[in-house]
Design an enzyme around this catalytic site. Structure first.
Site, short mmCIF file in Angstrom:
data_model
loop_
_atom_site.label_atom_id
_atom_site.label_comp_id
_atom_site.label_asym_id
_atom_site.label_seq_id
_atom_site.Cartn_x
_atom_site.Cartn_y
_atom_site.Cartn_z
N ARG A 139 21.77 14.54 -1.77
CA ARG A 139 20.69 14.90 -0.83
C ARG A 139 19.49 15.55 -1.52
NH1 ARG A 139 25.26 16.43 1.95
NH2 ARG A 139 25.84 14.96 3.57
N LYS A 197 5.55 9.25 -3.10
CA LYS A 197 6.12 8.00 -2.57
C LYS A 197 7.15 7.48 -3.56
CE LYS A 197 2.24 6.23 0.09
NZ LYS A 197 1.33 5.09 0.22
N GLU A 241 -7.97 2.14 -10.82
CA GLU A 241 -7.76 3.23 -9.86
C GLU A 241 -8.75 4.38 -10.12
OE1 GLU A 241 -5.77 2.92 -7.31
OE2 GLU A 241 -4.22 1.47 -7.87
N LYS A 246 -6.13 12.77 -6.78
CA LYS A 246 -4.97 12.32 -6.02
C LYS A 246 -4.20 13.53 -5.46
CE LYS A 246 -1.58 9.27 -4.83
NZ LYS A 246 -0.85 8.11 -5.29
N GLU A 254 0.55 10.69 4.86
CA GLU A 254 -0.34 9.54 5.05
C GLU A 254 -0.62 9.27 6.53
OE1 GLU A 254 1.03 5.78 3.43
OE2 GLU A 254 -0.86 5.60 2.36
N ARG A 264 -5.64 10.46 3.80
CA ARG A 264 -5.08 9.78 2.62
C ARG A 264 -5.39 8.29 2.64
NH1 ARG A 264 1.02 10.94 0.23
NH2 ARG A 264 1.03 9.31 -1.35
N ASN A 268 -6.66 3.89 0.01
CA ASN A 268 -6.37 2.47 0.20
C ASN A 268 -7.59 1.57 -0.05
OD1 ASN A 268 -4.15 0.84 0.84
ND2 ASN A 268 -5.06 0.33 2.81
N HIS A 277 -7.25 -1.87 -1.41
CA HIS A 277 -5.83 -2.24 -1.42
C HIS A 277 -5.42 -3.20 -0.32
CE1 HIS A 277 -5.65 0.80 -4.46
NE2 HIS A 277 -4.34 0.64 -4.62
N HIS A 307 -3.21 -5.98 -1.94
CA HIS A 307 -1.80 -6.24 -1.60
C HIS A 307 -1.63 -7.70 -1.17
CE1 HIS A 307 -1.20 -1.68 -0.76
NE2 HIS A 307 -0.88 -1.99 -2.02
N HIS A 336 -1.44 -4.77 -10.92
CA HIS A 336 -1.88 -4.12 -9.68
C HIS A 336 -3.37 -3.75 -9.73
CE1 HIS A 336 -1.84 -1.69 -6.10
NE2 HIS A 336 -2.26 -0.63 -6.79
#
Ligand SMILES: NC(=O)c1ccc[n+]([C@@H]2O[C@H](COP(=O)([O-])OP(=O)(O)OC[C@H]3O[C@@H](n4cnc5c(N)ncnc54)[C@H](O)[C@@H]3O)[C@@H](O)[C@H]2O)c1
Ligand SMILES: [Zn+2]
Length: 371
Positions: free
Chosen positions: A127, A149, A191, A233, A243, A247, A251, A254, A258, A271
């Site tokens: 956990r 993330k 980025e 960031k 998010e 935030r 994106n 993106h 994506h 990426h």
């Protein structure tokens, strides 16, 4: 370099608290003592990929062993397929064999792939074990190792299983990036370009002025810029850890990126390359609907080209990209939330971009060989 100290015990518990980052050149030997200073008492379990482990594994183990962390390292194959439940299960068994305990720390040594996988395992084993990232790609240093993330892919799609699980520390040794290919470095800077356009107009000036040094990762120039990007960031994530609001500006570029990555099965573009194309798409949309001030698109295109990044994605069927856009997770209800740049540092989230405009821009992106 700067060390943003926060009380380590509280980092994960207080919403909005900042993650700790440390950025420097040649600082890896200090990792072990840094972890002790953070109050981590147990042993260290290092997760990496085969390639990074061969390059940098010994150094990290030495630094951890020197202060009694009894470290060991496990590596996964260096490809996206390793971000899987199978590899997570292999890591759980390894931790169980090592009798990992709550007081221990999982250290992710690698790019975003390792960071996401190690983070997911740290979030779920017993956990939750303490997590420290030692990012080894530029993308991971200025982006993926910050923000909590973590996750793995399923055969049905990327990042479908995961958890928000911020690290106690992201320990960034810029020297580790010296073994990256020029293509990986350029991809990471995409980025950085993003932070400039959404948040930090002065950063755009620096990225333009010092491009040669930054592309070479010359330490004197690149270390503070990596730190500046990473701090952007940290700041945005601290304002919106889950998010749900601001935030989303991260994106920028993106939504299309994506969709391009998915349309090309994650094979053709790195990426950051897809993000570069996506930012140009978003800037064209902004210009066409009168949101983007004149000059923004040109400046972006010039900078993208300066860093050797692509400006178009010739040959992809527009329908594939459009499908991907409507499947993107950042879609709410049925309207796509476009992050648009009005002028450098000034963003606007637009839900009502006419489909005809999106169609035109996507068609341009897949038609043009270069701008
Ligand atoms: N968690 C997040 O917020 C977030 C954000 C963006 C991307 N990601 C994830 O990150 C992953 C991509 O990460 P990435 O771009 O860092 O690539 P990566 O981790 O897949 O690494 C790319 C390649 O570079 C090699 N490599 C890494 N460090 C190196 C070094 N110092 N020297 C030489 N080679 C090195 C790796 O072995 C690998 O072959 C994807 O899985 C993506 O989903 C996560
Ligand atoms: Zn990105």
């Amino acid at each position: 370099m700067t060390n943003q100290q926060t009380d380590s015990a509280s980092v994960r518990d207080i919403p909005g608290n900042r993650e700790i980052i440390r950025v420097g050149h040649g600082i890896l030997p200090e990792l072990g003592s840094e972890l002790r200073a953070l109050g981590i008492r147990g042993r260290a379990h290092v997760v990496s990929d085969d390639r990074v482990a061969a390059l940098h594994g010994e150094k990290i183990l030495r630094s951890l062993a020197d202060v009694g962390f009894e470290p060991d390292l496990i590596a996964v194959p260096p490809r996206e397929e390793s971000k899987s439940l199978d590899q997570a299960a292999r890591l759980y068994s390894w931790l169980a064999d090592r009798r990992a305990e709550r007081a221990d720390v999982v250290v992710g040594l690698g790019g975003g792939l390792v960071g996401d996988l190690a983070g997911f395992v740290a979030a779920t084993y017993l956990r939750g074990l303490a997590l420290v990232h030692v990012p080894t790609t530029l993308l991971a240093q200025i982006d993926s190792s910050i923000g909590g993330k973590t996750g793995v892919n399923l055969p049905r799609g990327k990042n479908l299983v995961g958890a928000f699980y911020p690290s106690l520390l992201s320990f960034m040794d810029v020297q580790l990036l010296s073994t990256l290919s020029p293509r990986e470095i350029s991809s990471g800077w995409a980025e950085g370009i993003k932070y400039g356009f959404i948040l930090d107009p002065d950063l755009i000036d620096v990225l333009e002025r010092d491009a040669d040094e930054l592309i070479r990762l010359e330490p004197f120039h690149s270390t503070p810029i990596i730190e500046r990007c990473a701090n952007h960031k940290v700041q945005i994530v601290a304002e919106d850890p889950r998010e749900r609001g601001r935030r989303i500006i991260l994106n920028f570029g993106h939504t299309i990126a994506h969709a391009i990555e998915s349309a090309t099965s994650y094979q053709r573009f790195l990426h950051g390359e897809a993000v570069a194309i996506g930012m140009i798409g978003a800037a064209r949309i902004a210009e066409r609907i009168g949101v983007g001030k004149s000059g923004v698109l040109d400046r972006l295109v010039n900078l993208v080209q300066r860093y050797g990044l692509p400006t178009s994605a010739p040959g992809i069927a527009p329908a594939h990209i459009l499908d991907g856009i409507s499947l993107d997770k950042k879609v709410e209800g049925r309207s796509v939330r476009w992050v648009l740049v009005e002028e450098p540092g000034q963003t606007r989230v637009e839900r009502d971009v006419p489909l005809t405009v999106v169609n035109e821009v996507i068609s341009d992106l897949v038609r043009s060989v270069d701008i």
